[in-house]
Write an enzyme that holds these catalytic residues in place. Sequence first.
Site: not given
Lengths: 207, 207
Positions: A37-42, A44, A111
């Site tokens: 998913g996008l950076s900041g999507s959650g 991690s 990814s």
Amino acid sequence: MTDKGEKKFVIPHKGRISKADRQRLKGHKSCIVWFTGLSGSGKSTIAHALEEELYKRGVHTYVLDGDNVRTGLNKDLGFSEEDRRENIRRLGEVAKLFVDAGIITLVAAISPYKRDREFVRNLVEPGEFVEVYVRCPVEVCETRDPKGLYKKARQGIIKNFTGIDAPYEEPENPEILIESDKESVQNAVLKIIKFLEEKGIIPKKEE
Amino acid sequence: MTDKGEKKFVIPHKGRISKADRQRLKGHKSCIVWFTGLSGSGKSTIAHALEEELYKRGVHTYVLDGDNVRTGLNKDLGFSEEDRRENIRRLGEVAKLFVDAGIITLVAAISPYKRDREFVRNLVEPGEFVEVYVRCPVEVCETRDPKGLYKKARQGIIKNFTGIDAPYEEPENPEILIESDKESVQNAVLKIIKFLEEKGIIPKKEE
């Protein structure tokens, strides 16, 4: 004879303790849970919350976080399409080793390219790759911007930033879809746990 | 801005479950047991026999075999000095991740260069790198020649073969010395187990 030509002289050694043995010792099967998913999507955040919940159940896990691995194993790689591909290839190969070790391996990595994710899926056995698409509109991710990266991408300080000036190819048939702008982290965790239980990867919780 | 320059925007994410937590779940500490020595010295054989013995004791292990990893993660690498260095760097970085996961990680790799082994030692915390030098005269290794590689090296079919036309730098102060031409595999295994017990890495066997 070139260096590469010597590869045919690399003879793998088969050990006496198998993946099945290592899984038996741990009391559950192993797989890759791949968060894309996008950076900041959650990604991690959900991966680490999932690890915490699995830990409470005595499940053996490890989180391979794209960002963390980039400070070690993959610190020679940048963000060109080629380097992103190699980043995912190595994450996949390492995750495969962890699965062989009997560990439920949570990978959090943007990814963005479908063929790279499919490469990893094909590295392991059927059922061992659980793709979790953490979907979130780029506008929402940009509002969150936990690392201040979208701001830098908008300013042109960071180039090739996924969702801004580099593509994100959505999964078509992920095993699990999380809509992180609509559901809680806890809900996402429960959804994944339920999937792992239903597939027989982890035992159902004793009541 | 170059790709590499973007590295400063890679922000590692710290999870809530720590290495200590994962070790607690497994009932022992984790470390790298690094087997270095010539091809045919017995590194893989001892590593796999050690894994079997540790498994019987309920210890969570994994063997990273240089040859096996060369068919996956490191399949882009050859045998030049530079590629050998990168091979060891990646093995070390992966072993570090496994140690972080709470696993006793057995690495079998010729790893002929001292500075590469020191690089790995410095990747992990003091006491987490156990260097096992599997010493065996090259004449004996050549007689064993389990993979037929010495023969090919002598014929010039394989170049840069450690001990023949590429150097092997002996460890000066390995934690453990195995003389595989003089002692049995079982003796080597017991020696390493005793070391791990004495250092408090694994619990002593209950009588």
